[in-house]
Write an enzyme that holds these catalytic residues in place. Structure first.
Site, PDB file in Angstrom:
ATOM      1  N   PRO A  52       0.693  -1.185  -0.081  1.00 58.47           N
ATOM      2  CA  PRO A  52      -0.137   0.188  -0.103  1.00 58.47           C
ATOM      3  C   PRO A  52       0.723   1.523  -0.119  1.00 58.47           C
ATOM      4  O   PRO A  52       1.949   1.594   0.936  1.00 58.47           O
ATOM      5  CB  PRO A  52      -0.727   0.104   1.367  1.00 58.47           C
ATOM      6  CG  PRO A  52       0.045  -0.680   1.931  1.00 58.47           C
ATOM      7  CD  PRO A  52       0.330  -1.720   0.933  1.00 58.47           C
ATOM      8  N   ASN A  53       0.370   2.082  -0.836  1.00 60.82           N
ATOM      9  CA  ASN A  53       0.981   3.523  -0.821  1.00 60.82           C
ATOM     10  C   ASN A  53       1.854   3.553  -1.548  1.00 60.82           C
ATOM     11  O   ASN A  53       2.812   4.774  -2.097  1.00 60.82           O
ATOM     12  CB  ASN A  53       1.294   4.148   0.464  1.00 60.82           C
ATOM     13  CG  ASN A  53      -0.221   4.496   1.114  1.00 60.82           C
ATOM     14  OD1 ASN A  53      -1.292   5.163   0.873  1.00 60.82           O
ATOM     15  ND2 ASN A  53      -0.032   3.496   2.546  1.00 60.82           N
ATOM     16  N   ARG A  60       4.330  10.594  -2.272  1.00 62.98           N
ATOM     17  CA  ARG A  60       4.480  10.582  -1.231  1.00 62.98           C
ATOM     18  C   ARG A  60       5.637  11.218  -0.131  1.00 62.98           C
ATOM     19  O   ARG A  60       6.551  10.676  -0.756  1.00 62.98           O
ATOM     20  CB  ARG A  60       4.137   8.839  -1.287  1.00 62.98           C
ATOM     21  CG  ARG A  60       4.485   8.423   0.137  1.00 62.98           C
ATOM     22  CD  ARG A  60       4.714   6.919   0.620  1.00 62.98           C
ATOM     23  NE  ARG A  60       3.805   6.789   1.905  1.00 62.98           N
ATOM     24  CZ  ARG A  60       4.345   5.556   2.103  1.00 62.98           C
ATOM     25  NH1 ARG A  60       4.185   4.506   0.971  1.00 62.98           N
ATOM     26  NH2 ARG A  60       4.280   4.932   3.322  1.00 62.98           N
ATOM     27  N   TYR A  65      10.629   8.983   0.603  1.00 64.61           N
ATOM     28  CA  TYR A  65      10.810   7.804  -0.317  1.00 64.61           C
ATOM     29  C   TYR A  65      11.633   8.455  -1.647  1.00 64.61           C
ATOM     30  O   TYR A  65      12.015   7.863  -2.297  1.00 64.61           O
ATOM     31  CB  TYR A  65       9.335   7.407  -0.121  1.00 64.61           C
ATOM     32  CG  TYR A  65       9.105   7.557   1.347  1.00 64.61           C
ATOM     33  CD1 TYR A  65       9.450   6.150   1.438  1.00 64.61           C
ATOM     34  CD2 TYR A  65       7.935   7.748   1.475  1.00 64.61           C
ATOM     35  CE1 TYR A  65       9.198   5.146   2.278  1.00 64.61           C
ATOM     36  CE2 TYR A  65       7.369   6.777   2.930  1.00 64.61           C
ATOM     37  CZ  TYR A  65       8.110   5.997   2.696  1.00 64.61           C
ATOM     38  OH  TYR A  65       7.410   5.326   4.377  1.00 64.61           O
ATOM     39  N   ASN A 116       8.227  -5.270  -1.479  1.00 69.64           N
ATOM     40  CA  ASN A 116       7.980  -4.500  -0.384  1.00 69.64           C
ATOM     41  C   ASN A 116       6.604  -4.183   0.088  1.00 69.64           C
ATOM     42  O   ASN A 116       5.979  -3.879  -0.838  1.00 69.64           O
ATOM     43  CB  ASN A 116       8.121  -2.665  -1.254  1.00 69.64           C
ATOM     44  CG  ASN A 116       8.553  -2.357  -0.004  1.00 69.64           C
ATOM     45  OD1 ASN A 116       8.078  -2.011   1.174  1.00 69.64           O
ATOM     46  ND2 ASN A 116       8.927  -0.723  -1.040  1.00 69.64           N
ATOM     47  N   ALA A 119       3.633  -0.744   4.348  1.00 61.81           N
ATOM     48  CA  ALA A 119       3.358  -0.733   5.860  1.00 61.81           C
ATOM     49  C   ALA A 119       2.463  -2.522   6.679  1.00 61.81           C
ATOM     50  O   ALA A 119       3.030  -2.226   7.550  1.00 61.81           O
ATOM     51  CB  ALA A 119       1.748  -0.011   5.785  1.00 61.81           C
ATOM     52  N   HIS A 142      13.225  -2.414   0.955  1.00 56.89           N
ATOM     53  CA  HIS A 142      12.061  -1.401   1.249  1.00 56.89           C
ATOM     54  C   HIS A 142      13.171  -0.310   0.677  1.00 56.89           C
ATOM     55  O   HIS A 142      14.460  -0.248   1.314  1.00 56.89           O
ATOM     56  CB  HIS A 142      12.563  -1.401   3.391  1.00 56.89           C
ATOM     57  CG  HIS A 142      11.394  -2.117   4.538  1.00 56.89           C
ATOM     58  ND1 HIS A 142      10.371  -1.753   3.654  1.00 56.89           N
ATOM     59  CD2 HIS A 142      11.898  -3.502   4.254  1.00 56.89           C
ATOM     60  CE1 HIS A 142       9.462  -3.076   4.516  1.00 56.89           C
ATOM     61  NE2 HIS A 142      11.046  -4.155   4.792  1.00 56.89           N
ATOM     62  N   ARG A 149      13.664   4.117  11.997  1.00 58.22           N
ATOM     63  CA  ARG A 149      12.324   5.260  11.784  1.00 58.22           C
ATOM     64  C   ARG A 149      11.589   5.035  13.542  1.00 58.22           C
ATOM     65  O   ARG A 149      12.322   4.806  13.881  1.00 58.22           O
ATOM     66  CB  ARG A 149      11.640   4.931  10.555  1.00 58.22           C
ATOM     67  CG  ARG A 149      12.468   5.410   9.290  1.00 58.22           C
ATOM     68  CD  ARG A 149      11.542   5.297   7.858  1.00 58.22           C
ATOM     69  NE  ARG A 149       9.977   6.347   8.015  1.00 58.22           N
ATOM     70  CZ  ARG A 149       9.674   6.129   6.914  1.00 58.22           C
ATOM     71  NH1 ARG A 149       9.628   5.004   6.121  1.00 58.22           N
ATOM     72  NH2 ARG A 149       8.679   6.798   7.100  1.00 58.22           N
TER      73      ARG A 149
HETATM   74  C1  DQA Z   1       8.223   0.685   3.462  1.00 53.89           C
HETATM   75  C2  DQA Z   1       8.706   1.229   5.177  1.00 53.89           C
HETATM   76  C3  DQA Z   1       7.024   1.215   5.189  1.00 53.89           C
HETATM   77  O1  DQA Z   1       7.569   0.855   7.035  1.00 53.89           O
HETATM   78  C4  DQA Z   1       6.456   2.077   5.046  1.00 53.89           C
HETATM   79  O2  DQA Z   1       4.836   1.698   5.699  1.00 53.89           O
HETATM   80  C5  DQA Z   1       6.023   2.377   3.532  1.00 53.89           C
HETATM   81  C6  DQA Z   1       7.149   1.988   2.899  1.00 53.89           C
HETATM   82  C7  DQA Z   1       9.487   1.436   2.405  1.00 53.89           C
HETATM   83  O3  DQA Z   1      10.206   1.188   1.176  1.00 53.89           O
HETATM   84  O4  DQA Z   1      11.037   2.282   2.841  1.00 53.89           O
HETATM   85  O5  DQA Z   1       4.571   2.109   2.729  1.00 53.89           O
HETATM   86  O6  DQA Z   1       8.276  -0.271   3.439  1.00 53.89           O
END
Ligand code: DQA
Length: 187
Positions: A52-53, A60, A65, A116, A119, A142, A149
């Site tokens: 997700p995301n 984002r 990122y 990846n 979350a 990741h 973090r």
């Molecule tokens: C992530 C790290 C995760 O903690 C986060 O929720 C993401 C991206 C990363 O690629 O750094 O969505 O997986």
């Protein structure tokens, strides 16, 4: 009157003997030194799955990122994959069920996975259990370094069922993960 053997009877036919001038046996099939080389192995498909995301990459939280989009990462992975003899199939979903369906597909088809989980990394036992059924290499990736973090990101429920984890190198994490997959496949 006695019947006498006749001295001019035709001679007995000779017993059948192996002939010295029989054609030689065909040689046993030997591997030929001048056989054409093996064709190159078919490229192996690697699923690069994103949770997700990650479809929002580029806009984002770029301070975390970076500015590369998922399209940019797809292009980079396709190029690196080609150099390693790997065909890339990159997918992204915000839906846990869809992601788990892809993991099942990979297990059935014995496809290596670069994942990846975003979350889901931190809490999805359903994803973890699906990954435990894997039948080919699995590398967790990741972009950021979750260990550096927030505390909730320090736990990965995925790491224990993966071959390894690459984190903190931005889009290059994917490239390094592909190289790890190639190594695990013996390429
Ligand atoms: C992530 C790290 C995760 O903690 C986060 O929720 C993401 C991206 C990363 O690629 O750094 O969505 O997986």
């Amino acid at each position: 009157m006695r019947v006498r053997p006749r001295g001019d009877d035709p001679p007995e036919p000779p017993a059948v003997q192996p002939r010295g001038d029989d054609p030689p046996e065909p040689p046993a099939v030997q591997p030929r030194g001048d056989d054409p080389p093996e064709p190159p192995a078919q490229p192996t498909t690697v699923l690069i799955l994103n949770g997700p995301n990650l479809g929002r990459l580029g806009s984002r939280e770029p301070e975390i990122y970076g500015s590369a989009t998922l399209g940019d990462i797809t292009a980079a992975c396709t190029a690196v994959g080609a150099s390693l003899g790997l065909r890339i199939d990159l997918r992204q979903t915000d839906d846990e069920a869809e992601l788990i369906g892809w993991i099942h597909e990979a297990a059935e088809l014995r496809l290596p996975v670069v994942l990846n989980p975003a979350a889901f990394t931190h809490y999805s036992y359903a994803l973890r259990d699906a990954l435990a059924m894997r039948t080919a290499p699995l590398v967790e990736v990741h972009l950021s370094n979750p260990a550096a973090r927030e505390t909730f990101r320090h736990t990965s429920v995925v790491s224990a069922v993966a071959d390894g984890t690459i984190a903190g190198f931005g889009p290059q994490s994917y490239e390094l993960a592909l190289r790890a997959v190639a190594r695990l496949l013996g390429r």
